[in-house]
Design an enzyme around this catalytic site. Structure first.
Site, PDB file in Angstrom:
ATOM      1  N   ASP A 166       0.846  -1.191   0.000  1.00 26.58           N
ATOM      2  CA  ASP A 166       0.000   0.000   0.000  1.00 26.58           C
ATOM      3  C   ASP A 166       0.882   1.242   0.000  1.00 26.58           C
ATOM      4  OD1 ASP A 166      -2.353   1.391  -0.038  1.00 26.58           O
ATOM      5  OD2 ASP A 166      -2.684   1.325   2.122  1.00 26.58           O
ATOM      6  N   HIS A 170       1.638  10.726   4.984  1.00 22.88           N
ATOM      7  CA  HIS A 170       1.587  11.086   6.391  1.00 22.88           C
ATOM      8  C   HIS A 170       2.415  12.347   6.615  1.00 22.88           C
ATOM      9  CE1 HIS A 170       0.092   6.977   7.315  1.00 22.88           C
ATOM     10  NE2 HIS A 170       0.880   6.657   6.320  1.00 22.88           N
ATOM     11  N   ARG A 171       2.194  13.007   7.750  1.00 25.30           N
ATOM     12  CA  ARG A 171       3.086  14.104   8.116  1.00 25.30           C
ATOM     13  C   ARG A 171       4.299  13.500   8.816  1.00 25.30           C
ATOM     14  NH1 ARG A 171      -0.690  16.679  12.809  1.00 25.30           N
ATOM     15  NH2 ARG A 171       0.453  15.959  14.643  1.00 25.30           N
ATOM     16  N   GLY A 188      -8.030   3.311   9.466  1.00 25.81           N
ATOM     17  CA  GLY A 188      -8.219   3.674   8.069  1.00 25.81           C
ATOM     18  C   GLY A 188      -6.971   3.672   7.213  1.00 25.81           C
ATOM     19  N   GLU A 290      -2.399  22.350   9.592  1.00 24.37           N
ATOM     20  CA  GLU A 290      -3.157  21.254   9.005  1.00 24.37           C
ATOM     21  C   GLU A 290      -4.311  21.792   8.157  1.00 24.37           C
ATOM     22  OE1 GLU A 290      -2.726  18.201   8.654  1.00 24.37           O
ATOM     23  OE2 GLU A 290      -1.414  17.401  10.207  1.00 24.37           O
TER      24      GLU A 290
END
Length: 492
Positions: A166, A170-171, A188, A290
Site C-alpha cells: 500500500d 503522512h506528516r 483507516g 493542518e
C-alpha cells in the site's frame, strides 16, 4: 523530454511550463525555515490558508539556503484547473475520472536499478557525515513548526508476508540526523494496519518514502476505505489515470519497493512498539499547519522511523512540498473523496447524483456539495439518502450541501443562492449527532460541547437540502435568457 518517456514529475513540469501563468521559478535565495511557505502563501496557496492568499502558479525555488544543488517545488496541485490539465481531464469531472481509475486499476511494474532515476545517487545512513536535515531541503511551514516536515512523501510498505502492499501520505518531521517522527492517524490507514502485523512479531517494518512524483500518484495515494480496501495498492490508480504502469524498484538497503521515477527515495524502517514526542526539538506544542487552517497540535507519541539510506536523481533533485491548509491539500484529499462518494452512490442509487465537489472551505475532507437528479415525484427524498451514503463512504465528512442540476457546484455564489432561495431552515436542515469525524477539527473537543462530544473526534453532522421539491419545480425556474452560441464573437 520524449512523449514516450514514462510519466514523472519532470514530464508534468515540462507540460505545464507551456501554459502561461501556471509555472514560475526563481533563483532568488530563500530560507526553507518558514520563509518559503510564507512567500508562497501570498502567491498561490489558496485553500484555508490565512488571508491574504490566492490561486496562483506552482513555484520552483532554485536557490534554497543551505542546500546547494537541490530545488524545492510547491503548489503543483494548488489549482483544480491545473490538476485537470495535468491529468488531461475536465476539472469539473475529476471525481468521475478518479472513480473510473480506481475501478479499472493497472498494476505497477518492477524495473531494474539502471532503469530507476531515483537511485542514481546513494547516501548510506552509516556514512560518517550523513544527516537527513542537511541533505533534504524539507521546509517548515511556520516558525512554530516542530521541525522541517516532509509533507508530500508517499510511504510505500507491505504486509509481513509480502502479499499485500500500500501507499499512503503522512506528516513526517525530521527529528535528528537519521530519525523521522511519523504521525499515523488511528484507523483507516493501511500502512498502520501493516505496522500492527510487524509489531505483533516485534520486528521493524521496512518502508520507502518517495518524494517528487507525478501528481497522478500523490492524488491516487489518498484514497481510503471502503473504496480501496486493505491490500489495494493505490499506485494502481495512477497507472489507470496514465494508462501506463507505475514503475517500482527494489530498495538498496531495505526489503521494500520504491517508486523508480521519484526525485528522492528515503529507505527506512518503522521501529516496532516505539514512540517519541513529535516536537521534541522545539517543545512548541505545535506540529505543523493542518488542512482545517489551524496549527496542528504536536502528538506526544508518533512512530519512530530510522533511516537506512537516501537515494535521489543526479541532476538537481526536486523536493516537492505543500502547505498544510492550501488548495493543494484540497486536490489531494478532496478529489479522491469525490470519487469515493460517487463510487458508493452509483451502486446504491444509480443516476441520482450527477456530480460531487469537495470544496476548499472544508479542506477537501469536511464538506461536499452534491448535485442531484430527480426523475419524478417518487425520487423525492432520494437526495437525503444520497447525503447519508456520503457520510457512510467517508467518516471525516461533516457537512453535505444538496443542490439541483441547474446549479454550478463549483461556484460558491450559485451554491449560496440555492441556500437563500430554495431552502427553509426549519424543514431543509438535518443535524445528525454523535458521529465520528476528523480529530484535527478544533470544534470537536468535549469542552466545546460536553453534552454531545464524549471524546475528541466526535461531531454533529449537517445536511443542507437546497433541492426543489419535485412537484414545485415550475415555481423555481431560473430566468430564461436566450442561448447565444456565438457570444465570443462579440469579444473579438
Amino acid at each position: 523530454m520524449s512523449e514516450n518517456t514514462p510519466y514523472d514529475l519532470r514530464k508534468v513540469l515540462d507540460e505545464i511550463k507551456q501554459i502561461p501563468g501556471q509555472y514560475h521559478e526563481t533563483d532568488k535565495e530563500i530560507d526553507p525555515e518558514a520563509d518559503l511557505a510564507g512567500v508562497y502563501r501570498y502567491i498561490g496557496a489558496g485553500g484555508t490558508v490565512k488571508r491574504p492568499t490566492q490561486e496562483g502558479p506552482t513555484m520552483m525555488f532554485n536557490n534554497v539556503k543551505g542546500f546547494p544543488g537541490s530545488r524545492v517545488l510547491i503548489g503543483l496541485q494548488a489549482s483544480r484547473k491545473r490538476v485537470g490539465t495535468i491529468l488531461h481531464q475536465d476539472y469539473k469531472h475529476l471525481g468521475q475520472a478518479l472513480n473510473e481509475a480506481v475501478t479499472h486499476p493497472i498494476q505497477p511494474v518492477e524495473v531494474s536499478k539502471d532503469q530507476a532515476p531515483a537511485q542514481e545517487v546513494v547516501h548510506l545512513a552509516t556514512d560518517k557525515d550523513f544527516d537527513i536535515r542537511k541533505l533534504l531541503a524539507a521546509p517548515t511551514n511556520t516558525s512554530d513548526d516542530a521541525g522541517p516536515y516532509i509533507t508530500m512523501g508517499v510511504v510505500y510498505g507491505h504486509s509481513t508476508d509480502g502479499k499485500e502492499s500500500d501507499v499512503t501520505i503522512h506528516r513526517m518531521v525530521l527529528e535528528d540526523k537519521d530519525t523521522i517522527g511519523m504521525y499515523i492517524m488511528p484507523g483507516g490507514r493501511h500502512i498502520g494496519a501493516f505496522l500492527k502485523q510487524y509489531e505483533a512479531i516485534n520486528e521493524p517494518m521496512p518502508i520507502t518514502i518517495n518524494i517528487g512524483l507525478d501528481p497522478a500518484i500523490t492524488i491516487g495515494a489518498t484514497f481510503e476505505p471502503p473504496t480501496t480496501p486493505l491490500g489495494y495498492n493505490e499506485l494502481q490508480v495512477a497507472g489507470a489515470l496514465r494508462n501506463e504502469a507505475v514503475q517500482v524498484v527494489k530498495g538498496t538497503t531495505v526489503n521494500a519497493m520504491g517508486i523508480a521515477r521519484a526525485e528522492w527515495i528515503i529507505e527506512a524502517e518503522i521501529l516496532p512498539n516505539t514512540k517519541m514526542q513529535e516536537d521534541i526539538n522545539t517543545n512548541s506544542g505545535y506540529a505543523m499547519p493542518e488542512f482545517p487552517g489551524y496549527n496542528g497540535t504536536a502528538n506526544p507519541a508518533v512512530n519512530v522511523v530510522k533511516i537506512k539510506a537516501v537515494t535521489h536523481r543526479q541532476d538537481n533533485p526536486i523536493v516537492q512540498t505543500t502547505i498544510g491548509p492550501s488548495e493543494e491539500h484540497v486536490s489531494m484529499a478532496g478529489i479522491p473523496t469525490e470519487a469515493s462518494i460517487l463510487n458508493l452512490v452509483d451502486r446504491a442509487i444509480p443516476g441520482k447524483v450527477t456530480n460531487v465537489y469537495n470544496a476548499p472551505a472544508g479542506g477537501g475532507k469536511l464538506m461536499t456539495i452534491m448535485q442531484i437528479h430527480k426523475d419524478d415525484i417518487n425520487d423525492e427524498g432520494i437526495q437525503r439518502q444520497a447525503a447519508l451514503l456520503a457520510f457512510s463512504a467517508f467518516k471525516e465528512l461533516k457537512t453535505v450541501i444538496l443542490v439541483d442540476e441547474d446549479v454550478d457546484i463549483f461556484d460558491w455564489n450559485d451554491v449560496m443562492w440555492t441556500i437563500n432561495t430554495r431552502f427553509q431552515a426549519d424543514r431543509d436542515m438535518l443535524v445528525l449527532e454523535g458521529l465520528r469525524n476528523h480529530p484535527l477539527d478544533p470544534s470537536e473537543l468535549p469542552e466545546y460541547d460536553p453534552a454531545r462530544i464524549r471524546q475528541r473526534g466526535m461531531s454533529s453532522k449537517l445536511v443542507l437540502d437546497g433541492t426543489v421539491p419535485y412537484d414545485m419545480k415550475q415555481q423555481f425556474v431560473r430566468a430564461p435568457f436566450k442561448e447565444m452560441p456565438n457570444w465570443q464573437d462579440y469579444l473579438k
